[in-house]
Design an enzyme around this catalytic site. Structure first.
Site, short mmCIF file in Angstrom:
data_model
loop_
_atom_site.label_atom_id
_atom_site.label_comp_id
_atom_site.label_asym_id
_atom_site.label_seq_id
_atom_site.Cartn_x
_atom_site.Cartn_y
_atom_site.Cartn_z
N ASP A 455 30.87 55.21 32.93
CA ASP A 455 30.13 54.20 33.69
C ASP A 455 29.05 54.91 34.48
O ASP A 455 29.13 56.13 34.71
CB ASP A 455 31.06 53.51 34.69
CG ASP A 455 31.90 52.43 34.04
OD1 ASP A 455 31.49 51.96 32.99
OD2 ASP A 455 32.95 52.08 34.60
N ASP A 746 36.36 50.54 35.59
CA ASP A 746 36.85 50.15 36.91
C ASP A 746 37.22 48.67 36.99
O ASP A 746 38.00 48.27 37.81
CB ASP A 746 35.83 50.50 38.01
CG ASP A 746 34.44 49.97 37.71
OD1 ASP A 746 34.33 49.09 36.84
OD2 ASP A 746 33.47 50.44 38.32
N ASP A 750 37.39 46.06 31.64
CA ASP A 750 37.36 47.39 30.99
C ASP A 750 38.70 47.75 30.37
O ASP A 750 38.80 48.73 29.64
CB ASP A 750 36.99 48.47 32.03
CG ASP A 750 35.53 48.43 32.41
OD1 ASP A 750 34.71 48.08 31.54
OD2 ASP A 750 35.20 48.72 33.58
#
Length: 1005
Positions: A455, A746, A750
């Site tokens: 990310d 997070d 996901d």
């Protein structure tokens, strides 16, 4: 060997291994000296099946209870009310409801009982709490509440004492047989030679067994303590709670009935409770009931069960039941006994131990047969085959003990346990480096990682966000915003948010929420807005929380002056595409023409080019009578403005990305942000190179399979990606391109990608509980550099275990061949049972301690990753093993054949001195080979040796004990004191293995 291991033991994967594969390898391990120890760190499949059955019955049980209750009321014509008799202790404490009664309400979804207690507000009153300010209590009240209602803790397996590990170490089949041999030796020895002379051999074996048992038990006990500490860390979950009138973060274990808990997307429901207020709450109960269909929770269905997950929406919950009174508490007690899956390396090394164990057993049987045959032959030659003395019986017993001890040395029981030791050591150290390992296999898998999909926000950047630029009323400059526009802007900021502005105990204003929400709320406060006033002046009709698929969030408000308004906030280009009007420089609402659209689009690109995250704020006025069930409109909005949020790149990220590149690990950025922002950050981090591709999620989705095959290896940045895009990318990288993929995540969405990846990395600060539960490793500081540290430790674990395997297999081969050939050629074994037990301890427990706990060095990140198809026992290892084995065997054979003449040994004690010398040389060869094993290819094996205190301590302790055994324990260990020359020769013989190791490393393989 590698083929055999892959066929029989290769079906176990780093995660999601089917029970059949776990069962299969256990059956293949036919020869196991000590099942209790060998299978200690493996999954308890029986307990797992119990937990699965428990989940299946939970749903059926609830339905059955409801049906039977309904039938009972129908037959009796009675209606349930709050007629339950309240125990005196609850009355005395001022409560109007008991723990059992409260438990029944939620667990059985008992509407009648809830109604009988006056609904949710009635239950709150009877629990002596306020639905606004939460519990107000002193220490005395807290203690009383804990005693009556219990604490929010689950029953765990008791920590096993040191003596349990001693008992388990004694379960070793070969040690038991040796103990019997020692007992028989004591009886026969004392009967023939008297006390104490006849007892020496037996007592020597007993002392050796006890030493092996206590050293083994100490090592295993320390490991169990390390795992217990790590388990405690895994269970540290905090939750937002209102208590004593203040919003605060508390551990879920501090919760009590009556607490007011705030839940959002991705949170785990920490206790059984009742819904107070909230919007669009959808609960995933699969962890408790196995039902995958989400359950809507609202005032009509207010029941929230412990252990379930918030899939969508947000709410306030009244805690009603905690700990072991909840269904989740009972399930957790069973689940914890199920244990963790064994790792692929543990299983492979069980395979190695099985193969070598079978070879060792054959050698032991043949050795015993040859020794007995030699004894019979000599007696036949003397004509005394029918006359057997006590000495002959002792000789036979000694032969049997030697054969059993060959099995002790040959079966490398320590191999699978060395993996556990190395993993426990690495996990403890990684915890200090801000990485919490949830899945044991992730440690070793991370060492093979070839790709990291990371990310951007919070991982590559600091996650400390501030609004540094804005374009309100089509104006980027800091000029005054018209009052009418400011009113709408402040309303949008303070009502359409997942965050809150609260006052803490010290009276200071605190902003709670995600970093993005915090940045926007700070911007609203800087405009002079008042959060509480704005929230109280409007009534919320509907909320649609942010999720990474829509990339926007919305709220519908009933305005104080009448009318209904919806506010929308999210990804700039997505929200802007839903707008057909805009507020101009004069504060007037005008049509969004092409010129204005181009101007706003270029503003977004300009902000993104400066590496700013951009969000668009918009609103739409709706007709009165808007239904809470109606979705928020997707078009017709008026654009209020664009904000640019600065989220600086973390220090050290650029260096970490460069380190990954040198280690053969490709770093890819997968983000929901604007492509220009993503590219700017990726270039700053060194992720995006000239030959790399940056692509947007929608474009990626439209590609054909052939196009994907061509572009996926080149993708370095994926912007505006959805969770499905991330999952697709990870799946293709793993299955089509054979990459070992680590993925960071997070959010709740996901979870599929974290589940699909070889190693799922969840963020400890920004991550939701759902993401953390799907992950294998939790990055506690959300820092990309920590991910690189995890990769380094992963490689260290893999290499350390290879070093130990190389060392142990060398000892196995030499000990087997030496005793076997000696038995065949001379009729006696140079290494006695006591000596072999000592060698076994050096190579097993002490060797594992020394080699499996080597800390990582920078050289590890300069070599290519092992990847998915690398052989664990490499050609380099076989070269080193056979090279050293040949040298050691040559030395011992030369000593056996020429030792007496070389050292001028004659007389009655010449045999024992020569055997002591052989034993001493053999041990020093192992000690120096242990040093050689620190590096498999590098010549300088002494580099950093003093930094590893465990290694130095093990070597020093082994030398000291060897001196004591040879010089002072001769009676028990069958040794004789050696001269200075003989000691020097022993050390020199061992030392020569080091230059030989250098020569071996120059042989290409």
């Amino acid at each position: 060997m590698e083929n055999f291991l892959n066929e029989g033991f290769g079906e176990v994967k780093p995660k999601h291994t089917p029970d059949e594969a776990l069962q299969k390898w256990r059956k293949l391990c036919g020869l196991v000296k000590n099942p209790k120890r060998r299978f200690r760190f493996t999954a308890n499949l029986e307990k797992r099946n119990e937990a699965a059955a428990m989940r299946r019955t939970n749903q059926k049980l609830r339905v059955a209870v409801l049906v039977s209750k309904a039938a009972f009321h129908l037959l009796n014509g009675a209606e349930v009310s709050g007629s339950h008799t309240l125990p005196e202790e609850y009355k005395a404490a001022g409560f109007g409801i008991s723990a059992d009664d409260a438990s029944i309400i939620v667990e059985n979804h008992n509407h009648e009982k809830l109604k009988g207690h006056g609904g949710v507000d009635g239950v709150a009153e009877k629990l002596k709490t306020c639905t606004t300010n939460g519990l107000a209590m002193d220490d005395k009240e807290l203690t009383s509440r804990q005693q009556l209602f219990g604490t929010n803790e689950f029953t765990e397996r008791e920590q096993r004492s040191f003596w349990v590990f001693v008992f388990e170490a004694l379960q070793d089949m070969t040690l038991m047989v040796l103990a019997v041999c020692a007992f028989v030796s004591l009886i026969v020895g004392i009967a023939t030679e008297g006390w104490p002379t006849g007892a020496h051999d037996g007592l020597g074996i007993v002392a050796s067994i006890l030493l092996v048992v206590f050293v083994t038990a100490t090592s295993d006990y320390r490991q169990s303590l390390q795992f217990r500490d790590l388990d405690k860390e895994k269970k540290k979950i905090s939750i937002q709670v209102t208590r004593n009138g203040y919003r605060q973060k508390l551990s879920i274990y501090e919760l009590l009935p009556g607490d007011i808990v705030h839940l959002g997307i991705g949170d785990q429901v920490p206790a059984d409770g009742l819904f107070l207020s909230g919007f669009a709450v959808s609960i995933d109960e699969s962890s408790l009931t196995g039902e995958s269909e989400p359950v809507k929770v609202n005032t009509e269905n207010p029941y929230l069960l412990s252990g379930t997950k918030v899939q969508d929406g947000s709410c306030k919950m009244l805690v009603v039941t905690v700990g072991m009174r909840t269904q989740w508490g009972k399930l957790m007690a069973t689940l914890t006994e199920g244990g963790n899956d064994e790792t692929p390396l543990q299983v492979k090394l069980n395979g190695v131990a099985t193969i070598i164990g079978k070879i060792g057993l054959v050698f032991a049987i043949v050795t015993f047969a040859v020794l007995v045959q030699k004894l019979f032959a000599s007696k036949i030659g003397e004509g005394s085959q029918w006359i057997w003395s006590g000495d002959d019986a002792l000789m036979l017993l000694e032969y049997f003990a030697i054969a059993v001890t060959i099995v002790v040395v040959a079966v490398p029981e320590g191999l699978p346990l060395a993996v556990t030791l190395s993993l426990a050591f690495a996990m403890k150290k990684m915890m200090n480096d801000k990485a919490l390992v949830r899945n044991l296999a992730a440690c070793e898998t991370m060492g093979s990682a070839t790709t990291i999909c990371s990310d951007k926000t919070g991982t590559l950047t600091t996650n400390h966000m501030t609004v540094v630029k804005s374009c309100i009323c089509m104006n980027v400059s800091d000029q005054e915003i018209p009052e009418s526009v400011k009113k709408i802007l402040v309303q949008s900021i303070f009502t359409n948010t997942g965050g809150e502005v609260v006052v803490n105990k010290e009276g200071k204003r605190v902003i709670l929420g995600s970093p993005t929400d915090t940045a926007i709320l700070e911007f609203g406060l800087s405009l002079g807005g008042d959060f509480q006033v704005e929230r109280e002046s409007t009534k919320v009709i509907r909320v649609e929380p942010f999720n990474s698929t829509k990339k926007q969030m919305g709220v519908v408000l009933e305005l104080p002056e009448g009318g209904v308004r919806a506010h929308c906030k999210g990804a700039s280009e997505i929200v802007l595409a839903a707008c057909d009007k805009v507020i101009n420089e004069n504060g007037e609402v005008v049509a969004l023409d092409e010129e204005s659209l181009n101007r706003l689009t270029s503003t977004i690109e300009s902000f993104a080019g400066e590496a700013l995250r951009t969000l668009c704020l918009a609103y739409i006025d709706l007709e009165s009578g808007f239904s809470p069930e109606t979705p928020i409109p997707s078009s017709g909005y008026t654009c209020i403005g664009i904000v640019g949020i600065k989220d600086p790149v973390r220090p050290g990220v650029k260096e970490s990305v460069a380190l990954c590149r040198s280690a053969g690990i490709t770093v890819r950025m997968v983000t929901g942000d604007n492509i220009n922002t993503a590219k700017a950050i990726a270039r700053e981090c060194g992720i995006l190179t000239d030959d790399g591709i940056a692509i947007e999620g929608p474009d990626f989705r439209e590609k054909s399979l052939e196009e994907l095959m061509e572009i996926i290896p080149k993708i370095q940045v994926m912007a505006r990606s959805s969770p499905l895009d991330k999952h697709t990318l990870v799946k293709h990288l793993r299955t089509t391109f054979g990459e070992v993929v680590a993925v960071t995540g997070d959010g709740t969405n996901d979870a599929p990608a974290l589940h699909e990846a070889d190693i799922g990395l969840a963020m400890g600060i920004a991550g939701t509980e759902v993401a953390k539960e799907s992950a294998d490793v939790i990055i506690l500081d959300d820092n990309f550099s920590t991910i690189v540290t995890v990769a380094k430790w992963g490689r260290s674990v893999y290499v350390n275990i290879q070093k130990f395997v190389q060392f142990q297999l060398t000892v196995n081969i030499v000990a087997l061949i030496v005793n076997f050939t000696s038995a065949c050629l001379t009729g006696s074994a140079p290494l006695t049972a006591v000596q072999l037990l000592w060698v076994n301890m050096i190579m097993d427990t002490l060797g594992a301690l020394a080699l499996a706990t080597e800390p990582p060095n920078d050289e590890l990140m300069k070599r290519a990753p092992v990847g998915r198809k690398g052989n664990f026992i490499s050609n380099v290892m076989w070269r080193n093993i056979f090279g050293q084995a040949v040298y050691q065997f040559a030395v011992i054979w030369l000593l056996q054949s020429k030792g007496k003449s070389f050292f001028g040994l004659d007389g009655d004690d010449s045999e024992i001195i020569l055997n002591t010398l052989i034993f001493n040389c053999f041990v020093f060869c192992q000690l120096f080979n242990e040093v050689n094993s620190r590096e498999m290819e590098k010549v300088d094996v002494l580099d950093g040796i003093l930094k590893n205190k465990v290694f130095v301590s093990v070597i020093a302790a082994t030398v000291i004990f060897q001196i004591i055994i040879v010089e002072y324990l001769g009676t028990f260990a069958n040794t004789s004191p050696l001269t200075a020359t003989q000691w020097l020769f022993s050390v020199l013989t061992g030392f020569l293995s080091m230059p030989i190791a250098v020569l071996l490393k120059r042989i290409p393989v």
